[in-house]
Every structure is written in structure tokens, then in C-alpha cells.
Design an enzyme around this catalytic site. Sequence first.
Site, mmCIF file in Angstrom:
data_model
loop_
_atom_site.group_PDB
_atom_site.id
_atom_site.type_symbol
_atom_site.label_atom_id
_atom_site.label_comp_id
_atom_site.label_asym_id
_atom_site.label_seq_id
_atom_site.Cartn_x
_atom_site.Cartn_y
_atom_site.Cartn_z
ATOM 1 N N HIS A 177 21.343 47.785 50.293
ATOM 2 C CA HIS A 177 22.467 47.880 49.356
ATOM 3 C C HIS A 177 21.979 47.730 47.909
ATOM 4 C CE1 HIS A 177 24.912 47.889 52.961
ATOM 5 N NE2 HIS A 177 24.194 46.852 53.373
ATOM 6 N N GLU A 179 25.976 40.633 50.067
ATOM 7 C CA GLU A 179 24.781 40.963 50.842
ATOM 8 C C GLU A 179 23.651 41.445 49.949
ATOM 9 O OE1 GLU A 179 23.343 43.900 54.528
ATOM 10 O OE2 GLU A 179 25.434 43.927 53.845
ATOM 11 N N HIS A 225 18.549 43.315 55.684
ATOM 12 C CA HIS A 225 20.010 43.332 55.629
ATOM 13 C C HIS A 225 20.581 41.978 56.045
ATOM 14 C CE1 HIS A 225 20.939 47.649 54.916
ATOM 15 N NE2 HIS A 225 19.668 47.758 55.287
ATOM 16 N N GLU A 282 18.435 42.201 60.519
ATOM 17 C CA GLU A 282 19.751 41.649 60.180
ATOM 18 C C GLU A 282 19.615 40.126 60.145
ATOM 19 O OE1 GLU A 282 22.369 43.053 59.160
ATOM 20 O OE2 GLU A 282 22.544 45.085 59.981
#
Length: 262
Positions: free
Chosen positions: A10, A24, A78, A145
Site C-alpha cells: 500500500h 496498514e 502486509h 501477512e
Amino acid sequence: MSLVVIDPGHGGSDSGAVSGSYREKDFTLQIAQKVRDYLLNHYHVSVMMTRTSDTTISLSKRTDIANQNAADYFCSIHINAGGGTGWESYIYNGTVSSITLKAQDIIHATVMDAIGSKYGVRDRGQKRANFHVVRETRMPAILLENLFIDTSRDLNLLRNNSFIQDLGQAIGLGIAKALNLSKKDAKYYKVIAGSFRNLSNARDREAYLESNKIQSLIVQVEVDGQTYYRVQAGAFQSKQNAEARLAEVKKLTISDVYILYE
């Protein structure tokens, strides 16, 4: 020299998952920077990041960076969301190389060894998915993640600097193991509590430190053909610990103390 591309997920107009004021994109950049710093400080490796600030980068641009620079490994960082808890890793769910499979095994195990029992992080397992960044990269790739931003316990860990440090180092170590990177000679933050031409002066300083319960030793060095006797009051891998010792020595009214990284 191997090239590793670290991809903080992101960024810019894309905040990723959000929980209150926490985004995030901010956590992914923090973790990615720790991974980069660990690799560069400890291994003979080149590291490139898809972004180093809060900028918008498309998925295709991220994989282009890795492909156009012929990277040896790609790691995308992430943070999860959806009310769960724990840590998991992903590789492409299509045909992948044996190196990709082995690297996931190594990185996953290394990270969970570091954060599993120490922080009580649940292992959600090694998984496969059709994510763009692991599908379109032309080298072994993984997507990680790192906990759930919308679960209070996980979020508290993500806000913990010590956890972020341990996580970043563990990911870096896993990558280094997976790529069999050669390690640099270890460097330390050394607290030098004075450097003297006269050995007796160095011994006096050493005795003064010892009388104040600070262990020290004298190290003879050559500088520009001259012999000096350094009084070393500790050597630390952590800069923070070295700075704490520096402050401790300064309290003894020793003004010529400094930190040497070598």
C-alpha cells in the site's frame, strides 16, 4: 551479489486496512525498513525497496521494479484484517520453483521461532494464493501477512517498537537463510571511555570505572603510526544499549567518552 526487493504494501492514497488512526501502509513501511536495515547491516547483499516513503505505487509497478532489476528474491509486507489473529505467509498458487517452496519453509519457520512463543503469536500457516505480486514476479516471491490491524491484541503488538524490531530482523534472517547469503564480519557499538597515549593513564581510567562497577578493558590501537590505549567500557550489538552505557559513564564526570561502531 544477490538483490532482494522489499515491498511495503500500500502507500500514498492507498492506506490499506485501517483501524482507528492506524493504517496498514504505515506499519508495512516500518517493518520493511527493519528488514532492509538488518540485511544491509549483517549480510553481503543489495536491497531495493518499492517505496521508501508514503507514496502511491501500483501493483504492476512493484513487480516491474523487481523484474527489470533482475532481483533474486521478492518479499511483500502486509498487515491482515478481518477480525482474526496471527501471522501467515503466501506464495503463488500456480506453478512455482522448488526454491520458492523452500524459501517459504525457511522464512516462515524463522519468523515463527522469533515471535511465536515470545509474543504469543498464532501461526496461521503457510498458504498459497493468486496475488499479483507473487504471480507476476519472475523470481521466487513471498507475501507476508503480519498480524491483524483490527484485532486489539495484534494491534498492540504492531504498536510495540520491540516487536517491530524483532519481526523485521526475523524476516531478514529468514531471507538470508533462504538465499544462503554470506554474513559480514560482526560489528559492535563500542563505548570508549577515553583514549590515551600513556598506558598508566589508561589503567587509572580502567580502575576508576571498575571501582564504579563498570567493567572495562584496555585495547591497544595504532592510529597514524601512533600507539593509543583505549579504555573500552562495553561492546553492544544494540545502539540503544551502547547509548545507555555512554550515559552511565558520563554520570561519572567522564567527558571524553564516545561510541565507536566497528
